[in-house]
Write a protein that holds these residues in place. Structure first.
Motif, PDB file in Angstrom:
ATOM      1  N   VAL A  66       0.871  -1.176   0.000  1.00  0.00           N
ATOM      2  CA  VAL A  66       0.000   0.000   0.000  1.00  0.00           C
ATOM      3  C   VAL A  66       0.911   1.230   0.000  1.00  0.00           C
ATOM      4  O   VAL A  66       1.911   1.262   0.741  1.00  0.00           O
ATOM      5  N   VAL A  67       0.592   2.214  -0.821  1.00  0.00           N
ATOM      6  CA  VAL A  67       1.450   3.417  -0.873  1.00  0.00           C
ATOM      7  C   VAL A  67       1.523   4.039   0.527  1.00  0.00           C
ATOM      8  O   VAL A  67       0.523   4.066   1.256  1.00  0.00           O
ATOM      9  N   PRO A  68       2.693   4.527   0.912  1.00  0.00           N
ATOM     10  CA  PRO A  68       2.868   5.026   2.287  1.00  0.00           C
ATOM     11  C   PRO A  68       1.807   6.032   2.722  1.00  0.00           C
ATOM     12  O   PRO A  68       1.325   5.979   3.863  1.00  0.00           O
ATOM     13  N   SER A  69       1.390   6.909   1.833  1.00  0.00           N
ATOM     14  CA  SER A  69       0.423   7.957   2.229  1.00  0.00           C
ATOM     15  C   SER A  69      -0.969   7.401   2.545  1.00  0.00           C
ATOM     16  O   SER A  69      -1.779   8.085   3.158  1.00  0.00           O
ATOM     17  N   ARG A  70      -1.245   6.149   2.123  1.00  0.00           N
ATOM     18  CA  ARG A  70      -2.576   5.563   2.386  1.00  0.00           C
ATOM     19  C   ARG A  70      -2.511   4.383   3.350  1.00  0.00           C
ATOM     20  O   ARG A  70      -3.506   3.671   3.508  1.00  0.00           O
ATOM     21  N   GLN A  71      -1.347   4.149   3.949  1.00  0.00           N
ATOM     22  CA  GLN A  71      -1.248   3.013   4.884  1.00  0.00           C
ATOM     23  C   GLN A  71      -2.036   3.295   6.158  1.00  0.00           C
ATOM     24  O   GLN A  71      -2.323   4.436   6.496  1.00  0.00           O
ATOM     25  N   ARG A  72      -2.385   2.216   6.855  1.00  0.00           N
ATOM     26  CA  ARG A  72      -3.140   2.287   8.125  1.00  0.00           C
ATOM     27  C   ARG A  72      -4.540   2.860   7.933  1.00  0.00           C
ATOM     28  O   ARG A  72      -5.068   3.518   8.822  1.00  0.00           O
ATOM     29  N   ASN A  73      -5.091   2.624   6.759  1.00  0.00           N
ATOM     30  CA  ASN A  73      -6.472   3.027   6.491  1.00  0.00           C
ATOM     31  C   ASN A  73      -7.327   1.835   6.078  1.00  0.00           C
ATOM     32  O   ASN A  73      -8.405   2.033   5.519  1.00  0.00           O
ATOM     33  N   GLY A  74      -6.815   0.638   6.295  1.00  0.00           N
ATOM     34  CA  GLY A  74      -7.605  -0.550   5.971  1.00  0.00           C
ATOM     35  C   GLY A  74      -7.466  -1.041   4.546  1.00  0.00           C
ATOM     36  O   GLY A  74      -8.124  -2.011   4.164  1.00  0.00           O
ATOM     37  N   VAL A  75      -6.619  -0.394   3.742  1.00  0.00           N
ATOM     38  CA  VAL A  75      -6.483  -0.813   2.339  1.00  0.00           C
ATOM     39  C   VAL A  75      -5.835  -2.203   2.264  1.00  0.00           C
ATOM     40  O   VAL A  75      -6.320  -3.089   1.550  1.00  0.00           O
ATOM     41  N   GLY A  76      -4.770  -2.396   3.025  1.00  0.00           N
ATOM     42  CA  GLY A  76      -4.084  -3.697   3.026  1.00  0.00           C
ATOM     43  C   GLY A  76      -5.025  -4.802   3.477  1.00  0.00           C
ATOM     44  O   GLY A  76      -5.102  -5.868   2.850  1.00  0.00           O
ATOM     45  N   ALA A  77      -5.769  -4.555   4.538  1.00  0.00           N
ATOM     46  CA  ALA A  77      -6.700  -5.576   5.052  1.00  0.00           C
ATOM     47  C   ALA A  77      -7.778  -5.883   4.021  1.00  0.00           C
ATOM     48  O   ALA A  77      -8.127  -7.046   3.807  1.00  0.00           O
ATOM     49  N   ALA A  78      -8.287  -4.858   3.356  1.00  0.00           N
ATOM     50  CA  ALA A  78      -9.328  -5.084   2.348  1.00  0.00           C
ATOM     51  C   ALA A  78      -8.773  -5.906   1.189  1.00  0.00           C
ATOM     52  O   ALA A  78      -9.446  -6.822   0.687  1.00  0.00           O
ATOM     53  N   LEU A  79      -7.555  -5.608   0.765  1.00  0.00           N
ATOM     54  CA  LEU A  79      -6.936  -6.374  -0.328  1.00  0.00           C
ATOM     55  C   LEU A  79      -6.749  -7.831   0.071  1.00  0.00           C
ATOM     56  O   LEU A  79      -7.038  -8.745  -0.715  1.00  0.00           O
ATOM     57  N   ILE A  80      -6.272  -8.050   1.281  1.00  0.00           N
ATOM     58  CA  ILE A  80      -6.017  -9.430   1.715  1.00  0.00           C
ATOM     59  C   ILE A  80      -7.338 -10.190   1.842  1.00  0.00           C
ATOM     60  O   ILE A  80      -7.463 -11.316   1.355  1.00  0.00           O
ATOM     61  N   ARG A  81      -8.344  -9.584   2.446  1.00  0.00           N
ATOM     62  CA  ARG A  81      -9.642 -10.277   2.593  1.00  0.00           C
ATOM     63  C   ARG A  81     -10.232 -10.598   1.222  1.00  0.00           C
ATOM     64  O   ARG A  81     -10.775 -11.679   1.003  1.00  0.00           O
ATOM     65  N   CYS A  82     -10.094  -9.684   0.309  1.00  0.00           N
ATOM     66  CA  CYS A  82     -10.656  -9.877  -1.028  1.00  0.00           C
ATOM     67  C   CYS A  82      -9.926 -10.994  -1.781  1.00  0.00           C
ATOM     68  O   CYS A  82     -10.569 -11.857  -2.395  1.00  0.00           O
ATOM     69  N   VAL A  83      -8.601 -11.002  -1.687  1.00  0.00           N
ATOM     70  CA  VAL A  83      -7.849 -12.017  -2.436  1.00  0.00           C
ATOM     71  C   VAL A  83      -8.068 -13.411  -1.825  1.00  0.00           C
ATOM     72  O   VAL A  83      -8.124 -14.410  -2.531  1.00  0.00           O
TER      73      VAL A  83
END
Ligand SMILES: CC(C)(COP(=O)(O)OP(=O)(O)OC[C@H]1O[C@@H](n2cnc3c(N)ncnc32)[C@H](O)[C@@H]1OP(=O)(O)O)[C@@H](O)C(=O)NCCC(=O)NCCS
Length: 161
Positions: free
Chosen positions: A75-92
């Motif tokens: 996740v790009v540093p400016s958008r980290q800790r906003n749930g993007v990584g978790a959403a990507l992992i749950r989706c994949v």
């Protein structure tokens, strides 16, 4: 935020996302090599305001059952800790489950991946160059038929130093 399959037109942006997340390009080059060698299985991007801000990849691996390797997730540093990584992992994970894969292996920080159900103990019986306290497995199918055996990641992982 929108999560969707990557398209070849996204490849340059994905390279930049991964490079900015890790601070170097080794993992971005790994993704390029996995695609080129036909080992990329599910590759998703997260889009916000028309920009790609995150990426996750599942690649082929050799295992006693139908397993995939999760790596990298970025996740790009400016958008980290906003749930993007978790959403990507749950989706994949849900995509892999719906496509009938048996399990996903990941090398990473257990304090992060355990929240998605990845388990160190489940991976402990398997032989892998990545075996150890950071190696985890998420079981997707009700029964795997094996709790041990040899794992081999796709060839391109061997180039990652
Ligand atoms: C790891 C990464 C993908 C997480 O994405 P993210 O969008 O920031 O994560 P989320 O917002 O979904 O989750 C944030 C949570 O994860 C935790 N977290 C984030 N990165 C972590 C890491 N490397 N290890 C442990 N925990 C981590 C945060 O502490 C936070 O926990 P909290 O909610 O309890 O505060 C992102 O930080 C990243 O791109 N890092 C650089 C690349 C990398 O290390 N990738 C993983 C190895 S392949």
């Amino acid at each position: 935020m929108n999560i969707r399959d990557e398209d070849p037109r996204d490849w340059n942006a994905v390279f930049q996302v991964i490079t900015s997340a890790f601070g170097h390009s080794a993992e971005a080059m790994l993704v390029d090599a996995l695609r080129k060698e036909g080992d990329s299985v599910i590759s998703l991007v997260a889009e916000q305001d028309g920009q790609i801000v995150g990426h996750v990849l599942l690649s082929k691996m050799s295992a006693p059952f139908a397993a995939l390797a999760l790596a990298p997730v970025a996740v790009v540093p400016s958008r980290q800790r906003n749930g993007v990584g978790a959403a990507l992992i749950r989706c994949v994970v849900e995509r892999a489950r719906s496509e009938g894969w048996d399990a996903i292996f990941v090398l990473g920080d257990p304090s992060y991946y355990q929240r998605f159900g990845f388990d160190k103990g489940a991976a402990a019986g398997f032989t892998s160059i990545y075996a150890g306290p950071h190696f985890m497995m998420l079981q997707l199918s009700p029964s795997l038929g094996a709790t041990s055996g040899e794992l081999r990641h796709a060839r391109a992982f061997g180039d990652l130093v």
